[in-house]
Scaffold this motif. Structure first.
Motif, mmCIF file in Angstrom:
data_model
loop_
_atom_site.group_PDB
_atom_site.id
_atom_site.type_symbol
_atom_site.label_atom_id
_atom_site.label_comp_id
_atom_site.label_asym_id
_atom_site.label_seq_id
_atom_site.Cartn_x
_atom_site.Cartn_y
_atom_site.Cartn_z
ATOM 1 N N GLY A 124 -19.230 22.166 61.923
ATOM 2 C CA GLY A 124 -17.834 21.720 61.892
ATOM 3 C C GLY A 124 -16.983 22.564 60.945
ATOM 4 N N ALA A 125 -17.596 23.501 60.215
ATOM 5 C CA ALA A 125 -16.827 24.315 59.255
ATOM 6 C C ALA A 125 -15.915 25.270 60.011
ATOM 7 C CB ALA A 125 -17.787 25.083 58.359
ATOM 8 N N ALA A 126 -14.797 25.633 59.341
ATOM 9 C CA ALA A 126 -13.798 26.452 60.047
ATOM 10 C C ALA A 126 -14.255 27.909 60.209
ATOM 11 C CB ALA A 126 -12.489 26.403 59.269
ATOM 12 N N LEU A 127 -14.920 28.432 59.205
ATOM 13 C CA LEU A 127 -15.227 29.868 59.217
ATOM 14 C C LEU A 127 -16.579 30.176 59.855
ATOM 15 C CD1 LEU A 127 -14.198 32.651 57.964
ATOM 16 C CD2 LEU A 127 -15.873 32.212 56.168
ATOM 17 N N HIS A 128 -16.577 31.032 60.882
ATOM 18 C CA HIS A 128 -17.852 31.518 61.418
ATOM 19 C C HIS A 128 -17.886 33.041 61.301
ATOM 20 C CE1 HIS A 128 -15.638 32.436 65.054
ATOM 21 N NE2 HIS A 128 -15.331 31.166 65.220
ATOM 22 N N GLN A 199 -28.098 38.832 56.733
ATOM 23 C CA GLN A 199 -28.245 37.963 55.559
ATOM 24 C C GLN A 199 -26.904 37.849 54.818
ATOM 25 O OE1 GLN A 199 -31.494 38.416 52.488
ATOM 26 N NE2 GLN A 199 -29.791 38.733 51.092
ATOM 27 N N ALA A 200 -26.238 38.999 54.639
ATOM 28 C CA ALA A 200 -24.982 39.014 53.882
ATOM 29 C C ALA A 200 -23.914 38.166 54.576
ATOM 30 C CB ALA A 200 -24.489 40.456 53.749
ATOM 31 N N LEU A 201 -23.786 38.310 55.881
ATOM 32 C CA LEU A 201 -22.745 37.556 56.591
ATOM 33 C C LEU A 201 -23.055 36.060 56.563
ATOM 34 C CD1 LEU A 201 -22.046 39.929 59.629
ATOM 35 C CD2 LEU A 201 -20.774 39.730 57.493
ATOM 36 N N ARG A 202 -24.339 35.731 56.701
ATOM 37 C CA ARG A 202 -24.729 34.313 56.675
ATOM 38 C C ARG A 202 -24.410 33.694 55.300
ATOM 39 N NH1 ARG A 202 -30.504 33.464 55.608
ATOM 40 N NH2 ARG A 202 -29.704 32.510 53.719
ATOM 41 N N ILE A 203 -24.719 34.428 54.239
ATOM 42 C CA ILE A 203 -24.442 33.925 52.890
ATOM 43 C C ILE A 203 -22.942 33.714 52.702
ATOM 44 C CG2 ILE A 203 -24.468 34.570 50.438
ATOM 45 C CD1 ILE A 203 -27.197 35.823 50.882
ATOM 46 N N ALA A 204 -22.155 34.692 53.209
ATOM 47 C CA ALA A 204 -20.701 34.587 53.041
ATOM 48 C C ALA A 204 -20.134 33.439 53.884
ATOM 49 C CB ALA A 204 -20.038 35.907 53.428
ATOM 50 N N VAL A 205 -20.573 33.325 55.137
ATOM 51 C CA VAL A 205 -20.060 32.266 56.019
ATOM 52 C C VAL A 205 -20.309 30.888 55.410
ATOM 53 C CG1 VAL A 205 -20.500 31.087 58.225
ATOM 54 C CG2 VAL A 205 -20.177 33.551 58.187
ATOM 55 N N ASN A 206 -21.492 30.701 54.832
ATOM 56 C CA ASN A 206 -21.863 29.383 54.303
ATOM 57 C C ASN A 206 -21.615 29.246 52.798
ATOM 58 O OD1 ASN A 206 -23.117 28.087 56.774
ATOM 59 N ND2 ASN A 206 -24.208 30.048 56.693
ATOM 60 N N ASP A 207 -21.037 30.280 52.205
ATOM 61 C CA ASP A 207 -20.749 30.285 50.767
ATOM 62 C C ASP A 207 -21.987 29.828 49.978
ATOM 63 O OD1 ASP A 207 -19.273 30.640 48.505
ATOM 64 O OD2 ASP A 207 -18.203 28.738 48.628
ATOM 65 N N GLU A 208 -23.133 30.419 50.341
ATOM 66 C CA GLU A 208 -24.412 29.881 49.868
ATOM 67 C C GLU A 208 -24.640 29.991 48.363
ATOM 68 O OE1 GLU A 208 -27.816 31.124 52.334
ATOM 69 O OE2 GLU A 208 -26.474 31.105 54.056
ATOM 70 N N LEU A 209 -24.170 31.089 47.759
ATOM 71 C CA LEU A 209 -24.509 31.262 46.345
ATOM 72 C C LEU A 209 -23.678 30.332 45.458
ATOM 73 C CD1 LEU A 209 -25.099 35.122 46.213
ATOM 74 C CD2 LEU A 209 -26.689 33.277 46.768
ATOM 75 N N GLN A 210 -22.402 30.197 45.816
ATOM 76 C CA GLN A 210 -21.540 29.274 45.085
ATOM 77 C C GLN A 210 -22.073 27.840 45.247
ATOM 78 O OE1 GLN A 210 -18.943 30.269 43.157
ATOM 79 N NE2 GLN A 210 -18.989 28.105 42.549
ATOM 80 N N ALA A 211 -22.472 27.507 46.490
ATOM 81 C CA ALA A 211 -23.002 26.166 46.772
ATOM 82 C C ALA A 211 -24.271 25.924 45.954
ATOM 83 C CB ALA A 211 -23.294 26.011 48.265
#
Ligand code: SAM
Length: 302
Positions: A124-128, A199-211
């Motif tokens: 449901g997130a806006a950014l893909h 990997q980089a795009l997935r991390i950015a899309v899901n804001d994984e490191l901040q999360a």
């Protein structure tokens, strides 16, 4: 992944309240409930609604002790207050994507399965991934690929992607463009040349490191004295965050080495249980390629 190791290190107590922050298919949750039949309550979180459905099916036998939340673990405090819980006895984070997400072409995570360029864990997130590529300029895209993929050819890859972005709609299109952007003599032997870019795009899309930082901090705050936090990471960027936050809570100085006087003011608030990182044994590594990169670190709140 590392299921027995997590159980041993979490050392669940009878009647305790636990959180599986990344329930996925419910593998860790199930093992925990079976291993400690008198566990009071298990809060299961996942930001992916498919995962919540799947885990719900896998854990029906334990439904009186399990509560599901289809939210991000960054909202842990809010989740616990919805559940009427103030503090917890232990928490497990098993980071990254699940096998189910990777194997479903429609989610767009896999280099090897053609699907839309999506990569959202929360559908449901806006950014893909397709929007991300279009929204970033070449320089920002190169920085993203470099920072989150540690990809040395980030500039060439970003330039090639931006030049062809109108034609990139699927994971296969992206994999092919990256394959072509990296000089053939630098193609890695064991993995696809686009692995780091994906990997980089997935991390950015899901804001994984901040999360991850927010989730760990929230978990630390709600953990009871004597409670344990187990974190399984899959790449060095995640592991670095886990290691640094654990070190900081443990009171070890985290100031830059060249700072003449300590300014971080660290004092011990946790005991590090895994002085050496725990990795999967050879049997698990043999049957599961992802297990080779899995690293478990554990702390106990003082
Ligand atoms: C490696 S899988 C977990 C597998 C699970 N431990 C099992 O045994 O089946 C990681 C899961 O974490 C979820 N996830 C990743 N980041 C999250 C976040 N910020 N909040 C909640 N869930 C997250 C993903 O959607 C995925 O389902």
């Amino acid at each position: 992944m590392l299921v027995n190791e997590v159980l041993t290190h979490l050392s669940p107590v009878s009647g305790g309240i636990y959180v599986d922050a990344t329930v996925g298919h419910g593998g860790h949750a199930r093992a925990l409930l079976e291993h400690e039949p008198s566990i009071g309550r298990l809060i299961c979180i996942d930001q992916d609604s498919d995962a919540i459905k799947r885990a719900g099916d896998a854990l029906t036998a334990f439904s009186n002790r399990v509560t599901f939340f289809n939210q991000s673990f960054t909202q842990l405090r809010d989740i616990l207050s919805q559940a009427g819980i103030h503090s917890i006895d232990g928490i497990v984070f098993d980071l990254g994507v699940s096998t189910g997400q990777l194997k479903d072409p429609s989610r767009g995570f896999s280099i090897y399965l053609e699907g839309p360029l999506d990569m959202r864990m929360n559908a449901g997130a806006a950014l893909h991934a397709k929007n991300l590529i279009e929204e970033l300029d070449t320089n920002e895209l190169a920085n993203t690929i470099y920072r989150y993929g540690e990809e040395r050819f980030s500039r060439r890859i970003a330039a090639r992607i931006k030049a062809r972005q109108a034609d990139i709609n699927t994971t296969a299109d992206l994999a092919q463009i990256v394959f072509e952007a990296i000089p053939a003599r630098y193609h890695p032997r064991r993995i696809h040349p686009a692995t780091k870019t994906f990997q980089a795009l997935r991390i950015a899309v899901n804001d994984e490191l901040q999360a991850l930082e927010s989730g760990l901090q929230a978990a630390f705050e709600v953990l009871r004295s004597g409670g344990r936090m187990c974190v399984i990471s899959f790449h060095s960027l995640e592991d670095r965050i886990v290691k640094t936050m654990f070190k900081q809570w443990s009171g070890e100085c985290v100031c830059p080495r060249d700072l003449p006087v300590c300014s971080c003011g660290c004092r011990p608030q946790v005991r590090i249980i895994t002085r050496k990182v725990v990795q999967a044994g050879s049997a698990e590594r043999g049957v599961n390629a992802r297990a080779r990169s899995a690293k478990l670190r554990v702390v106990e709140k003082i």
